[in-house]
Enzyme design. Structure first.
Site, short mmCIF file in Angstrom:
data_model
loop_
_atom_site.label_atom_id
_atom_site.label_comp_id
_atom_site.label_asym_id
_atom_site.label_seq_id
_atom_site.Cartn_x
_atom_site.Cartn_y
_atom_site.Cartn_z
N CYS A 1 0.27 -56.66 7.65
CA CYS A 1 1.28 -56.30 8.65
C CYS A 1 0.69 -55.37 9.69
O CYS A 1 0.89 -55.55 10.91
CB CYS A 1 2.47 -55.64 7.98
SG CYS A 1 3.23 -56.57 6.65
N GLU B 1 -0.40 -46.38 13.26
CA GLU B 1 -1.07 -47.63 12.85
C GLU B 1 -2.57 -47.43 12.66
O GLU B 1 -3.39 -48.29 12.97
CB GLU B 1 -0.83 -48.75 13.87
CG GLU B 1 0.59 -48.91 14.33
CD GLU B 1 1.52 -49.45 13.26
OE1 GLU B 1 1.05 -49.74 12.15
OE2 GLU B 1 2.72 -49.58 13.54
N SER C 1 -2.83 -41.42 6.30
CA SER C 1 -4.03 -42.25 6.38
C SER C 1 -4.47 -42.79 5.03
O SER C 1 -5.33 -43.66 4.97
CB SER C 1 -5.17 -41.44 7.02
OG SER C 1 -4.87 -41.11 8.36
#
Length: 420
Positions: A275, A400, A173
């Site tokens: 991205c 993600e 993270s």
């Protein structure tokens, strides 16, 4: 009946044509007899889509159900990803589809693709979205003309497979804490050392987009190729989630590349985060595809399965659970649709994308777990697929950006105070 507010405005001449307004009572919420509630599209997302988006959705759905669904049960059992699927995606035009040269479809159309694939499996959608959002997007956006010319056609066709290296054993993270280094040697080349982990597609990848810190501390992106000396990508074995997606590491031991392997302009976390935002957007749509499958399966199971002389679906609690699922899915899809339109209008923000990624993944995981429970003992059988979706969504809710990290991103935007 007209509302008191409308009557007041009419009496004050605020509307141009009082007679037309009085005739057109539908403006005030009258239910039209022809309107119909659809259990699988409660808020009529269909009515918001363009003809092209409907066509793309239907074609991709058919491909996924005809070509991917028959393979998924054994692929998941055997923990195997069929490399040929990437070429099949390429033939369908599903790789890099929002890039003008490779389709130029709307972001809503791309979201519908992700949704269709993840109705089959989150791992299959992961392979597609990594190729599109995390490999083709940075090369197209930040790459040189030579890099674009060398890699994009092969990635779009699926003849080349790409992967994206950001996460590290000690930097998940907190990507700014990465330990991978790219140091310039006396020949003017960069020498990369470090390890990336939990990398989708890496064991079968031909192209590696990796992020490393250079000597002044800036984070820079590099494009590496399979077969480079010192570059390896061992597979991570024994996953109990995303088993139909191949996952590995990227190990760099004195990997030497010329300066032309580096993205020339982008510096810092702006590159990798652009991205990730692309990928997170697709995940928002995709995870709801898994939820839709689980909801549909639980509904049909409840209609077919009889206990105590009546279908399970005749019970109040069963119906309440289905109503909750339908509500969360339809609201989530509307949110994804809105963000897609904002992206195409150039108005999306990272916080909006965090909102749908967090909401879609969290709610989809809850729906998959609930569906598993509603199927009773059959819920753990892979022939019903819901336990597979539930296991997959545990990962989708994590990668993600974890569920909690996205809460902190939103919290910072709401309060103006960063807590991380």
């Amino acid at each position: 009946m007209l509302s008191n507010l409308s009557k007041s405005l009419l009496s004050k001449g605020k509307f141009i044509n009082k007679n037309n307004l009085l005739k057109n009572k539908r403006s005030f919420g009258t239910i039209v007899p022809g309107d119909k509630f659809e259990w699988n599209d409660p808020l009529s997302l269909e009515s918001l889509l363009t003809e092209e988006e409907v066509m793309i959705r239907d074609q991709v759905n058919k491909f996924c159900q005809d070509e991917l669904m028959p393979r998924i049960q054994m692929a998941y059992r055997d923990e195997k990803f069929d490399r040929e699927i990437m070429r099949e995606y390429g033939k369908m035009g599903m790789l890099g589809a929002t890039i003008p040269a490779y389709g130029g479809v709307s972001h809503v159309a791309y979201g519908l693709m992700a949704n269709a694939v993840e109705k089959v499996d989150s791992g299959y959608r992961s392979a597609m979205s990594v190729q599109s959002s995390l490999v083709m997007h940075p090369i197209n956006t930040f790459g040189t003309d030579a890099q674009k010319s060398k890699y994009l056609d092969g990635l779009a066709s699926g003849d080349l497979v790409g992967c994206f290296g950001l996460t590290e054993p000690n930097a998940g993270s907190d990507p700014a804490g990465m330990q991978t280094r790219a140091v310039k040697n006396s020949a003017g080349n960069y020498v990369l050392n470090g390890t990336k982990t939990w990398i989708t597609n890496s064991p079968i990848a031909d192209v590696f987009v990796v992020w490393a810190k250079v000597e002044n501390g800036d984070i820079r992106g590099f494009v590496l190729e399979k077969g480079m000396k010192g570059l390896s990508a061992p597979k991570i074995e024994g996953k109990l989630s995303l088993r139909a997606s191949i996952t590995g590491m990227i190990v760099m031991e004195d990997v030497e590349v010329p300066p032309t392997a580096m993205f020339p302009e982008v510096k810092g976390l702006r590159g990798p985060f652009s991205c990730l935002n692309k990928a997170r957007y697709g995940i928002g749509w995709g995870s709801l595809g898994a939820a839709e499958f689980c909801y549909s399966t639980a509904r049909q199971y409840g209609l077919d399965r009889k206990q105590f002389g009546k279908p399970l679906a005749a019970n109040q609690l069963y119906q309440k659970k289905l109503a909750d699922m339908a509500t969360e899915i339809s609201l989530g899809l509307q949110a994804c649709y809105q963000v897609g339109r904002l992206i195409d209008a150039g108005k999306a923000t990272p916080e909006r994308i965090s909102l749908i990624k967090r909401n879609s993944c969290g709610k989809s995981l809850d729906i998959a777990r609930q569906s598993r429970d509603m199927l009773g003992g059959n819920g753990i059988a892979d022939e019903y697929h819901v336990i597979r979706h539930a296991a997959n969504l545990e990962t989708v809710n994590t990668y993600e950006g974890t569920h909690d990290i996205h809460a902190l991103i939103l919290g910072r935007a709401i309060t103006g105070i960063p807590s991380f």
